[in-house]
Design a protein around this motif. Sequence first.
Motif, PDB file in Angstrom:
ATOM      1  N   ASP A  80       0.830  -1.217   0.000  1.00  0.00           N
ATOM      2  CA  ASP A  80       0.000   0.000   0.000  1.00  0.00           C
ATOM      3  C   ASP A  80       0.866   1.269   0.000  1.00  0.00           C
ATOM      4  N   ASP A  86       0.148   4.300  -2.614  1.00  0.00           N
ATOM      5  CA  ASP A  86      -0.049   5.567  -1.882  1.00  0.00           C
ATOM      6  C   ASP A  86       1.218   6.420  -1.765  1.00  0.00           C
ATOM      7  N   GLN A 151      -8.634  -2.593  -2.672  1.00  0.00           N
ATOM      8  CA  GLN A 151      -7.499  -1.744  -3.044  1.00  0.00           C
ATOM      9  C   GLN A 151      -7.627  -1.266  -4.506  1.00  0.00           C
ATOM     10  N   ASP A 154     -10.097   1.505  -4.458  1.00  0.00           N
ATOM     11  CA  ASP A 154      -9.455   2.659  -3.832  1.00  0.00           C
ATOM     12  C   ASP A 154      -8.503   3.349  -4.821  1.00  0.00           C
ATOM     13  N   LYS A 234      -7.820  10.891  -2.810  1.00  0.00           N
ATOM     14  CA  LYS A 234      -8.686   9.738  -2.535  1.00  0.00           C
ATOM     15  C   LYS A 234     -10.097  10.199  -2.187  1.00  0.00           C
TER      16      LYS A 234
HETATM   17 MG    MG Z   1      -4.226   2.907   0.471  1.00  0.00          MG
END
Ligand code: MG
Length: 283
Positions: A80, A86, A151, A154, A234
């Motif tokens: 992640d 990210d 994910q 996202d 996000k």
């Molecule tokens: Mg994330």
Amino acid sequence: MDFIIHEYIKIIENYLRGIFADDGQTNLVSAMNYSLLAGGKRIRPMLTLMCCEALGINKEYALPLAAAVEMVHTYSLIHDDLPAMDNDELRRGVPTCHKQFDEATAILAGDGLLTYAFEHISKSYLSDNQKVKAISALSGAAGPKGMILGQVLDMNLSPKTEYDILNMYKSKTGELLNAAAALGAIAADGDGNEFLEYSSCIGTAFQIKDDILDIEGSEEKLGKPVGSDDKNKKNTIVNFIGIDRSKKLVDEYTKRAIEFSHSLGERGKLFVCLAEMLLLRNN
Ligand code: MG
Ligand code: IPE
Ligand code: IPE
Ligand code: MG
Ligand code: MG
């Protein structure tokens, strides 16, 4: 109750330290241990042990499953944080795995933790029936119909409504918490669904709180950056319903988890304590 939680964490930390202890000091082992042993709240393994004990079996029996879910969780954090995802530089109070080592090592350390979680279950002392049920529950929750799907949603910034967002949370965060609870039940020869109401409520509350902390938290206390969601544009629940309503939602899900805990009688006290701790957390 705090000292009981402390005791659970101690048992988990000890067990995790032993996992790669005999595997030398290769770069891969160092990177896996770096992220796995960097701390973290250990909520998922704790839930596994709690659910096992709540069904009347000594919590230590569930340790291989608790460790497996924490390995899967740690892998998910390493990946992640990667630049392609990210792109964050701090995790569990230390530089992210790809910052401390390099990107290739971080990818492989994540892969290593993910696959070893299942190897670890398969080589444990659990019965064959328990192993199959555990592997099925954990792989289903972590896989392309569970956390990976979450994910993907996202990353694609695809959630467009409050309903979409909560569904995305269920996949990316809730499923692994559900698996953590199911694994504890499986270790106690339960069917795995006994604590689903509790785990799904704290799962949703947990991710909403994570999004709130990304805005209002402190990097020092969180051990990870604040403002990561904003940086990556996000869509979080806070963007849709605002911070006050988001906090109310955390309260509501926590209340439901606590109501369920009461149905467990004396054994539910620790469940109440965990739900309240997650509600009030600042890390
Ligand atoms: Mg994330
Ligand atoms: C972070 O999980 C990722 C989310 C699902 C929000 P935790 O907040 O449980 O991370 P650690 O394990 O304590 O580091
Ligand atoms: C991550 O959600 C959920 C995972 C499956 C790892 P976030 O991206 O919000 O988690 P943090 O804030 O980096 O811990
Ligand atoms: Mg992140
Ligand atoms: Mg976050």
